[in-house]
Scaffold this motif. Structure first.
Motif, PDB file in Angstrom:
ATOM      1  N   LYS A   7       0.815  -1.214   0.000  1.00 29.21           N
ATOM      2  CA  LYS A   7       0.000   0.000   0.000  1.00 29.21           C
ATOM      3  C   LYS A   7       0.851   1.268   0.000  1.00 29.21           C
ATOM      4  CE  LYS A   7      -3.826  -2.269   2.374  1.00 29.21           C
ATOM      5  NZ  LYS A   7      -4.693  -2.289   3.590  1.00 29.21           N
ATOM      6  N   ASP A   8       2.155   1.124   0.041  1.00 23.57           N
ATOM      7  CA  ASP A   8       3.024   2.288   0.031  1.00 23.57           C
ATOM      8  C   ASP A   8       3.068   2.872  -1.386  1.00 23.57           C
ATOM      9  OD1 ASP A   8       5.894   3.585  -0.296  1.00 23.57           O
ATOM     10  OD2 ASP A   8       5.473   3.523   1.852  1.00 23.57           O
ATOM     11  N   PRO A   9       2.988   4.192  -1.535  1.00 28.28           N
ATOM     12  CA  PRO A   9       2.997   4.797  -2.883  1.00 28.28           C
ATOM     13  C   PRO A   9       4.269   4.519  -3.685  1.00 28.28           C
ATOM     14  CG  PRO A   9       3.216   6.480  -1.156  1.00 28.28           C
ATOM     15  CD  PRO A   9       2.833   5.194  -0.474  1.00 28.28           C
ATOM     16  N   ARG A  10       5.367   4.157  -3.004  1.00 28.38           N
ATOM     17  CA  ARG A  10       6.613   3.848  -3.716  1.00 28.38           C
ATOM     18  C   ARG A  10       6.653   2.421  -4.233  1.00 28.38           C
ATOM     19  NH1 ARG A  10      10.148   5.450   1.379  1.00 28.38           N
ATOM     20  NH2 ARG A  10       8.394   4.228   2.208  1.00 28.38           N
ATOM     21  N   PHE A  11       5.695   1.586  -3.808  1.00 26.74           N
ATOM     22  CA  PHE A  11       5.683   0.174  -4.215  1.00 26.74           C
ATOM     23  C   PHE A  11       5.363   0.070  -5.707  1.00 26.74           C
ATOM     24  CE2 PHE A  11       3.266  -3.858  -4.733  1.00 26.74           C
ATOM     25  CZ  PHE A  11       4.313  -4.731  -4.474  1.00 26.74           C
ATOM     26  N   GLU A  12       6.184  -0.686  -6.426  1.00 26.47           N
ATOM     27  CA  GLU A  12       6.031  -0.809  -7.881  1.00 26.47           C
ATOM     28  C   GLU A  12       5.769  -2.236  -8.331  1.00 26.47           C
ATOM     29  OE1 GLU A  12       9.403   0.976  -9.748  1.00 26.47           O
ATOM     30  OE2 GLU A  12       9.242   2.847  -8.624  1.00 26.47           O
ATOM     31  N   GLY A  13       5.369  -3.101  -7.394  1.00 28.64           N
ATOM     32  CA  GLY A  13       5.061  -4.476  -7.760  1.00 28.64           C
ATOM     33  C   GLY A  13       6.276  -5.364  -7.758  1.00 28.64           C
ATOM     34  N   TRP A  14       6.062  -6.653  -8.040  1.00 28.68           N
ATOM     35  CA  TRP A  14       7.148  -7.614  -8.105  1.00 28.68           C
ATOM     36  C   TRP A  14       6.824  -8.723  -9.103  1.00 28.68           C
ATOM     37  CZ3 TRP A  14       6.086  -7.209  -2.387  1.00 28.68           C
ATOM     38  CH2 TRP A  14       4.870  -7.803  -2.043  1.00 28.68           C
ATOM     39  N   PRO A  15       7.777  -9.563  -9.482  1.00 28.13           N
ATOM     40  CA  PRO A  15       7.532 -10.622 -10.470  1.00 28.13           C
ATOM     41  C   PRO A  15       6.456 -11.600 -10.006  1.00 28.13           C
ATOM     42  CG  PRO A  15       9.878 -10.299 -10.137  1.00 28.13           C
ATOM     43  CD  PRO A  15       9.191  -9.499  -9.080  1.00 28.13           C
ATOM     44  N   ALA A  16       5.887 -12.326 -10.974  1.00 27.51           N
ATOM     45  CA  ALA A  16       4.775 -13.234 -10.677  1.00 27.51           C
ATOM     46  C   ALA A  16       5.149 -14.304  -9.653  1.00 27.51           C
ATOM     47  CB  ALA A  16       4.303 -13.892 -11.977  1.00 27.51           C
ATOM     48  N   ALA A  17       6.406 -14.787  -9.699  1.00 25.49           N
ATOM     49  CA  ALA A  17       6.819 -15.865  -8.788  1.00 25.49           C
ATOM     50  C   ALA A  17       7.240 -15.354  -7.415  1.00 25.49           C
ATOM     51  CB  ALA A  17       7.967 -16.659  -9.403  1.00 25.49           C
ATOM     52  N   HIS A  18       7.234 -14.029  -7.240  1.00 30.20           N
ATOM     53  CA  HIS A  18       7.671 -13.437  -5.976  1.00 30.20           C
ATOM     54  C   HIS A  18       6.652 -13.744  -4.878  1.00 30.20           C
ATOM     55  CE1 HIS A  18       9.069 -10.391  -3.109  1.00 30.20           C
ATOM     56  NE2 HIS A  18      10.150 -10.247  -3.864  1.00 30.20           N
ATOM     57  N   PRO A  19       7.081 -14.118  -3.666  1.00 36.78           N
ATOM     58  CA  PRO A  19       6.119 -14.398  -2.586  1.00 36.78           C
ATOM     59  C   PRO A  19       5.390 -13.130  -2.154  1.00 36.78           C
ATOM     60  CG  PRO A  19       8.356 -14.353  -1.719  1.00 36.78           C
ATOM     61  CD  PRO A  19       8.469 -14.282  -3.209  1.00 36.78           C
ATOM     62  N   GLU A  20       4.182 -13.300  -1.641  1.00 39.55           N
ATOM     63  CA  GLU A  20       3.419 -12.173  -1.129  1.00 39.55           C
ATOM     64  C   GLU A  20       4.022 -11.695   0.180  1.00 39.55           C
ATOM     65  OE1 GLU A  20       0.727 -10.297  -2.158  1.00 39.55           O
ATOM     66  OE2 GLU A  20       1.196 -11.218  -4.087  1.00 39.55           O
ATOM     67  N   MET A  21       4.213 -10.390   0.280  1.00 39.93           N
ATOM     68  CA  MET A  21       4.769  -9.797   1.492  1.00 39.93           C
ATOM     69  C   MET A  21       3.850  -8.669   1.947  1.00 39.93           C
ATOM     70  SD  MET A  21       8.854  -9.658   0.572  1.00 39.93           S
ATOM     71  CE  MET A  21       9.756 -11.171   0.214  1.00 39.93           C
ATOM     72  N   THR A  22       3.731  -8.545   3.251  1.00 38.75           N
ATOM     73  CA  THR A  22       2.878  -7.495   3.800  1.00 38.75           C
ATOM     74  C   THR A  22       3.715  -6.553   4.659  1.00 38.75           C
ATOM     75  OG1 THR A  22       2.282  -9.025   5.589  1.00 38.75           O
ATOM     76  CG2 THR A  22       0.781  -8.890   3.694  1.00 38.75           C
ATOM     77  N   ASP A  23       3.796  -6.845   5.966  1.00 39.40           N
ATOM     78  CA  ASP A  23       4.560  -5.949   6.832  1.00 39.40           C
ATOM     79  C   ASP A  23       6.042  -6.023   6.499  1.00 39.40           C
ATOM     80  OD1 ASP A  23       4.040  -8.561   7.805  1.00 39.40           O
ATOM     81  OD2 ASP A  23       4.868  -8.059   9.758  1.00 39.40           O
ATOM     82  N   PHE A  24       6.692  -4.861   6.659  1.00 39.42           N
ATOM     83  CA  PHE A  24       8.034  -4.684   6.106  1.00 39.42           C
ATOM     84  C   PHE A  24       8.871  -3.846   7.058  1.00 39.42           C
ATOM     85  CE2 PHE A  24      10.894  -1.799   3.861  1.00 39.42           C
ATOM     86  CZ  PHE A  24      11.584  -2.628   2.988  1.00 39.42           C
ATOM     87  N   LEU A  25      10.148  -4.204   7.168  1.00 40.64           N
ATOM     88  CA  LEU A  25      11.093  -3.413   7.945  1.00 40.64           C
ATOM     89  C   LEU A  25      12.421  -3.406   7.190  1.00 40.64           C
ATOM     90  CD1 LEU A  25      11.886  -1.882  10.535  1.00 40.64           C
ATOM     91  CD2 LEU A  25      12.463  -4.098  11.568  1.00 40.64           C
ATOM     92  N   GLY A  26      12.942  -2.226   6.918  1.00 35.47           N
ATOM     93  CA  GLY A  26      14.198  -2.134   6.189  1.00 35.47           C
ATOM     94  C   GLY A  26      15.015  -0.951   6.651  1.00 35.47           C
ATOM     95  N   LEU A  27      16.313  -1.022   6.379  1.00 35.60           N
ATOM     96  CA  LEU A  27      17.191   0.105   6.683  1.00 35.60           C
ATOM     97  C   LEU A  27      18.499  -0.045   5.927  1.00 35.60           C
ATOM     98  CD1 LEU A  27      18.834  -0.120  10.233  1.00 35.60           C
ATOM     99  CD2 LEU A  27      18.236  -2.067   8.816  1.00 35.60           C
ATOM    100  N   PRO A  28      19.227   1.059   5.743  1.00 33.67           N
ATOM    101  CA  PRO A  28      20.516   0.968   5.056  1.00 33.67           C
ATOM    102  C   PRO A  28      21.607   0.453   5.988  1.00 33.67           C
ATOM    103  CG  PRO A  28      20.087   3.238   5.682  1.00 33.67           C
ATOM    104  CD  PRO A  28      18.862   2.455   6.059  1.00 33.67           C
ATOM    105  N   VAL A  29      22.609  -0.179   5.414  1.00 33.13           N
ATOM    106  CA  VAL A  29      23.825  -0.560   6.132  1.00 33.13           C
ATOM    107  C   VAL A  29      24.884   0.435   5.693  1.00 33.13           C
ATOM    108  CG1 VAL A  29      25.549  -2.356   6.504  1.00 33.13           C
ATOM    109  CG2 VAL A  29      23.148  -2.985   6.182  1.00 33.13           C
ATOM    110  N   ARG A  30      25.333   1.267   6.636  1.00 33.77           N
ATOM    111  CA  ARG A  30      26.180   2.392   6.269  1.00 33.77           C
ATOM    112  C   ARG A  30      27.498   2.367   7.018  1.00 33.77           C
ATOM    113  NH1 ARG A  30      23.243   6.594   3.854  1.00 33.77           N
ATOM    114  NH2 ARG A  30      24.695   8.155   4.626  1.00 33.77           N
TER     115      ARG A  30
END
Length: 376
Positions: free
Chosen positions: A99-122
């Motif tokens: 539901k995030d406006p930056r989400f652009e979809g994924w390939p057909a075989a990609h698993p469904e994902m909902t909640d998400f947590l990410g960050l850069p390694v700097r």
């Protein structure tokens, strides 16, 4: 955190130690991803290292099978949520990534994902990668505590990745230095011999018609000079202990070299190690040199399509075996073949470290070269 603070602290400690013990970048990436997914109880985890062309130089995942990963297709590009993670300062936590406006979809075989947590390694101002987690396996999705834990992991991941990069660069520099030294050794030891060899060969060519007897003498001198040059060359190469052997040990070095040869030749080359970890440095170098010579013979002269290299423990030490399924040779020709195939120098190497070398060969059934050394 599941299992209480004591369990959580122990798990974090284990993960951080695992990261610090890895030296190869691919191993570091894999350890980070697996540790993050297990510690935060996520279904999926990934770590992408960006390249300079809008893609990812490396992308490691956990929670997805190899078959599923293959069906997903090419590595992702730097776009959408992935690109955002590479340019953020801190973590990004989403209840539903779709539901995030930056989400652009994924390939057909990609698993469904909902909640998400990410960050850069700097590392300072440099972004080394981006770490992603999806589908928290406990109710409520990712938490603020998860953010803090992932931030801690990312800090240590940056240290581990930086160390791994420095290690790989140092190995490259060491190899370059060894090559430079080898070039100087070869120039000093062999150049003069080769120059004399060339002059003598020219003299023989000039005399061959008008003075065959003198030409024959010159050709004999050519043979002697060629033998001396070969000895000098062998001595210069032998003097250099491979850098990879010092850094990685015999088992890893042999495995890497066999892998390279398997890809470079049509014959299938395999390596098996049974119970051997480390040996004295002189024995490891002797075993490696014999393995290299035996592999060269098998791949260039045997005509076989399969070569097997085995390193195994023996009651009194360790044994190296190189077996091919090539044409072989008979015992009656082994003395003549021995010098041609380097068997004399291989026996000398084995004897020099207190071991011995045996050769088994039958015409039509291949050749086996075995070297045993004590200790280890």
């Amino acid at each position: 955190m599941p299992g209480g603070p004591r369990h959580g602290l122990s798990a974090v400690s284990t993960a951080l130690l695992a990261m610090s013990r890895r030296l190869e970048i691919r191993d570091v990436l894999r350890t980070i991803v697996v540790s993050a997914r297990e510690l935060l109880n996520a279904q999926y985890a990934a770590l992408g290292v960006p390249d300079d062309h809008g893609g990812f130089a490396q992308f490691v995942v956990d929670g997805i099978s190899e078959e599923q990963w293959r069906r997903i297709g090419p590595l992702p590009r730097q776009h959408g949520i992935l690109a955002a993670m590479l340019h953020r300062e801190g973590p990004e936590r989403l209840a539903d990534v779709r539901k995030d406006p930056r989400f652009e979809g994924w390939p057909a075989a990609h698993p469904e994902m909902t909640d998400f947590l990410g960050l850069p390694v700097r590392d300072g101002e440099e972004t080394l990668g981006a770490l992603f987690l999806a589908n928290k396996q406990s109710p409520g999705g990712f938490t603020e505590e998860d953010e803090e834990l992932l931030s801690l992991l990312a800090q240590h991941a940056a240290i581990a990745l930086t160390n791994a990069r420095l290690y790989e660069r140092s190995r490259e520099l060491t190899i370059a230095e060894e090559r430079s030294r080898l070039a100087h050794e070869l120039h000093d030891a062999v150049a003069q011999k080769l120059f004399s060899l060339r002059l003598t060969a020219q003299a023989a060519a000039a005399l061959v018609d008008r003075d065959p007897a003198r030409a024959k003498g010159e050709l004999q001198q050519v043979a002697a000079l060629a033998a001396e040059a070969a000895d000098e060359l062998r001595a210069a190469v032998t003097e250099l202990r491979p850098a990879a052997l010092d850094e990685d040990g015999l088992v890893a070095t042999l495995r890497d070299q066999v892998h390279v040869l398997d890809r470079a030749h049509t014959a299938h080359v395999t390596f098996t190690c049974d119970g051997v970890r480390a040996l004295p440095a002189t024995q490891e170098e002797a075993l490696l040199r014999v393995a290299q010579e035996a592999l060269h013979n098998a791949l260039r002269h045997s005509g076989g399509d399969r070569v097997e290299v085995t390193l195994a423990r023996r009651a009194a030490g360790a044994a190296l075996t190189v077996t091919d399924n090539g044409r072989g040779f008979s015992p009656s020709t082994i003395r003549a073949a021995g010098r041609h195939l380097g068997l004399v120098s291989m026996r000398d190497r084995a004897g020099g470290v207190g071991g011995h070398l045996t050769v088994h060969s039958v015409p039509g059934t291949g050749t086996t070269i075995e070297m045993e050394v004590p200790g280890g």
